[in-house]
Design an enzyme around this catalytic site. Structure first.
Site, short mmCIF file in Angstrom:
data_model
loop_
_atom_site.label_atom_id
_atom_site.label_comp_id
_atom_site.label_asym_id
_atom_site.label_seq_id
_atom_site.Cartn_x
_atom_site.Cartn_y
_atom_site.Cartn_z
N HIS A 1 0.89 -1.20 0.02
CA HIS A 1 -0.09 0.07 0.16
C HIS A 1 0.83 1.18 0.11
O HIS A 1 0.42 2.46 -0.33
CB HIS A 1 -0.96 -0.06 1.24
CG HIS A 1 -2.05 -1.07 1.14
ND1 HIS A 1 -3.22 -0.63 0.60
CD2 HIS A 1 -2.16 -2.27 1.28
CE1 HIS A 1 -4.10 -1.80 0.61
NE2 HIS A 1 -3.42 -2.92 1.04
N ASP B 1 3.43 9.18 -0.94
CA ASP B 1 2.53 8.47 -0.42
C ASP B 1 2.22 7.49 -1.52
O ASP B 1 2.38 7.71 -2.80
CB ASP B 1 1.21 9.52 -0.64
CG ASP B 1 0.26 9.15 0.56
OD1 ASP B 1 0.11 8.12 1.23
OD2 ASP B 1 -0.31 10.08 1.06
P1 ADQ Z 1 -2.98 6.05 4.73
O1 ADQ Z 1 -1.55 6.76 5.00
O2 ADQ Z 1 -3.90 5.94 5.96
O3 ADQ Z 1 -3.10 4.95 3.89
P2 ADQ Z 1 -4.76 7.67 2.83
O4 ADQ Z 1 -4.75 6.87 1.58
O5 ADQ Z 1 -5.10 8.95 2.66
O6 ADQ Z 1 -3.55 7.40 3.73
O7 ADQ Z 1 -6.27 6.89 3.67
C1 ADQ Z 1 -6.51 7.62 4.86
C2 ADQ Z 1 -7.97 7.28 4.95
O8 ADQ Z 1 -8.39 7.55 6.36
C3 ADQ Z 1 -9.04 7.77 4.07
O9 ADQ Z 1 -9.94 7.01 3.59
C4 ADQ Z 1 -9.56 9.06 5.03
O10 ADQ Z 1 -10.84 9.02 4.55
C5 ADQ Z 1 -9.51 8.57 6.12
N1 ADQ Z 1 -9.16 9.47 7.27
C6 ADQ Z 1 -8.13 10.43 7.48
N2 ADQ Z 1 -8.30 11.20 8.29
C7 ADQ Z 1 -9.50 11.17 8.88
C8 ADQ Z 1 -10.28 11.75 9.86
N3 ADQ Z 1 -9.91 12.58 10.47
N4 ADQ Z 1 -11.39 11.30 10.19
C9 ADQ Z 1 -11.84 10.02 9.50
N5 ADQ Z 1 -11.22 9.63 8.48
C10 ADQ Z 1 -9.93 9.79 8.29
C11 ADQ Z 1 -1.87 3.82 3.40
C12 ADQ Z 1 -1.12 4.35 2.20
C13 ADQ Z 1 -1.58 5.42 1.20
C14 ADQ Z 1 -2.77 4.45 0.45
C15 ADQ Z 1 -3.60 3.82 1.61
C16 ADQ Z 1 -4.50 2.72 0.67
O11 ADQ Z 1 0.00 5.39 3.10
O12 ADQ Z 1 -0.77 5.93 0.22
O13 ADQ Z 1 -3.54 5.17 -0.30
O14 ADQ Z 1 -2.86 3.14 2.47
O15 ADQ Z 1 -3.83 1.89 -0.06
#
Ligand code: ADQ
Length: 471
Positions: free
Chosen positions: A153, A361
């Site tokens: 991921h 990311d």
């Molecule tokens: P993350 O590093 O966690 O994931 P991201 O892809 O942005 O990063 O996912 C974050 C998730 O958490 C999103 O669905 C978002 O809605 C949720 N989220 C964030 N802040 C929040 C808040 N304050 N309240 C509720 N929900 C919140 C890792 C990798 C990424 C990759 C994903 C999926 O680092 O690059 O995209 O896995 O593969």
């Protein structure tokens, strides 16, 4: 019929899933029969090696407990203090303790030992993320001949960063025991291929001096996405409307600039706030006219580097407040809590600009969710880091170098000044891309490549065993 076994660090808990990944994987399991395997979230001095099979909101979950010592070495140690920073090219933030690797391997061996007795010969196994790189090796050592796929991921590192990881040779050999490796972006496939084709094996010590043979491993990019239609619906739900109403009352005529992230140094939060500071410094006309809302709940906060990132962000937000705030105007709000998806969708819908500016990311699902939640008649503007995997999917965003805060400040100005017609044209292209890369197709594409025919067969009832660890 073949079952699907999904394996990740954490098993899903009861209630609505918080992260995009957990939502995505639950979706796979709601369509295919089977189970999810991983760590229960419980620590005990004498964990039982036999997994507990439970029903979690209709999902079959097999889970094991871990000892506090093993969990620390495996999770906070090797996974999140060595692999995470190195894979994100932050070698300066990596801490190396040699005993962590033993804990990392021990937990992977425990996972394999607990999972193997549950497997049938034709089960298809889908392993998730950097915590579990050695799992296929450990399962093969126990005699598993199943098709096993691995999905990373996070980004795959450059060769130099990879060489900085202790035992990288063994980890690469572990990857060669998978039938399929999936990456987020073409960038990652290129970095992996570069390593595979130009390996410079270590000559230090007696092991790992032979190049790894990847000839039995297929490698491809499978960019993950969100469910843009679901976010479009959520954005007009009663909970979203309530959030929008609340925000309207607080904002008045001000335009909302939004950031939503886990509080992680890879997300570029201090640089983002600095770019906003420059916007206000360079363009007096925006003062009192815009408001930055940064939502960043703490994550992995037992790790020193995460506490330091939190302190840095506190300091820079305080600086911007001190520099621009007036008795009746605050330039920003910084909220350290999580919100349910409907409230989040409301914030996305209201935001005139989303600042999605990680330093690096894997993908970044916030970018996808923001696009899905926009009002087609009055969409906002996505400012996106060119170092997020999402930049390959969304060339119609305003792409920025997040290290260059002048450039991000200028992108903010352009976004806030952008006429409606251009916002609509850009958003239509972004929404087509988000729809084309939705999370359902992502899961099916990976599974279909791992085991051709399995996705069609699973229409209603494939057995899915999810042995997993979601970060
Ligand atoms: P993350 O590093 O966690 O994931 P991201 O892809 O942005 O990063 O996912 C974050 C998730 O958490 C999103 O669905 C978002 O809605 C949720 N989220 C964030 N802040 C929040 C808040 N304050 N309240 C509720 N929900 C919140 C890792 C990798 C990424 C990759 C994903 C999926 O680092 O690059 O995209 O896995 O593969």
């Amino acid at each position: 019929m073949s079952r699907i076994v999904i394996v990740s660090n954490r098993t899903p808990g009861k209630g609505p899933a918080a992260g995009g990944l957990a939502v995505a994987l639950r979706k796979v399991l709601s369509r295919h029969e089977g189970f999810w395997f991983g760590w229960s979230g419980k620590l005990t001095e004498t964990p039982d090696s036999k997994p507990r099979m439970e029903d979690v909101d209709g999902l079959k979950v097999a889970q094991i407990d871990l000892s506090p010592q093993d969990h620390h070495a495996y999770y906070a140690g090797f996974s999140n203090s060595i692999l995470w920073p190195s894979f994100h090219l932050r070698l300066d933030l990596a801490t190396i303790e040699s005993y962590w690797y033993e804990g990392y391997r021990r937990v992977n061996a425990q996972f394999a030992k607990a999972l193997k007795p549950l497997l049938r010969p034709d089960d298809v196994i889908w392993v998730h993320d950097y915590h579990l790189i050695p799992l296929a090796s450990e399962l093969r050592a126990l005699g598993a001949k199943n098709r096993i796929g691995f999905y990373l991921h996070i980004p795959f590192p450059t060769a130099d960063a990879l060489y900085a990881i202790p035992h990288h040779g063994e980890l690469m050999r572990d990857l060669s025991r998978y039938d399929l490796i999936g990456f987020q972006a073409n960038r990652d496939v290129a970095a992996f291929t570069d390593f595979a084709e130009h390996q410079a094996p270590s000559t230090f010590g007696i092991s790992n001096t032979e190049a790894v043979d990847f000839s039995d491993t297929e490698v491809a990019a499978f960019p993950i996405g969100s469910d843009p239609e679901a976010f479009a619906r959520l954005a007009t739900s009663p909970a979203a409307k309530k959030m929008i109403h609340r925000m309207h009352r607080a904002l008045g005529e001000q335009e909302l600039v939004l950031g939503v992230d886990r509080l992680d140094y890879s997300k570029g939060l201090p640089q983002r706030v600095e770019a906003y500071e420059k916007l206000l410094a360079n363009n007096q006309r925006f003062r009192r006219k815009v408001h930055l809302l940064q939502v960043a709940p703490p994550s992995r906060d037992t790790i020193k580097e995460y506490q330091e990132t939190s302190d840095t962000l506190d300091a820079i937000c305080g600086r911007v407040m001190g520099r621009f705030a007036e008795p009746d105007w605050a330039p920003l709000t910084y909220v350290k809590r999580t919100y349910g998806q409907p409230s989040l969708a409301g914030l996305y819908r209201l935001a005139r600009v989303a600042l999605v500016t990680p330093l690096r990311d894997g993908m970044n699902l916030v970018a996808h969710e923001y696009v899905g939640a926009q009002d087609p008649e009055n969409p906002g503007v996505l400012i996106l880091s060119r170092f997020a995997g999402a930049a390959e999917i969304f060339p119609d965003a305003l792409l920025v170098n997040p290290f260059d805060t002048d450039e991000t400040a200028e992108a903010l100005r352009v976004a806030l000044d952008m006429p409606l017609e251009e916002r609509k044209t850009r958003w239509q292209a972004l929404n087509r891309a988000a729809t084309a890369h939705n999370v359902d197709d992502w899961a099916l594409a990976f599974l279909e490549r791992l085991s051709p025919g399995i996705a069609e067969a699973g229409g209603g009832a494939t057995d899915v065993i999810y042995m997993a660890s979601v970060a």
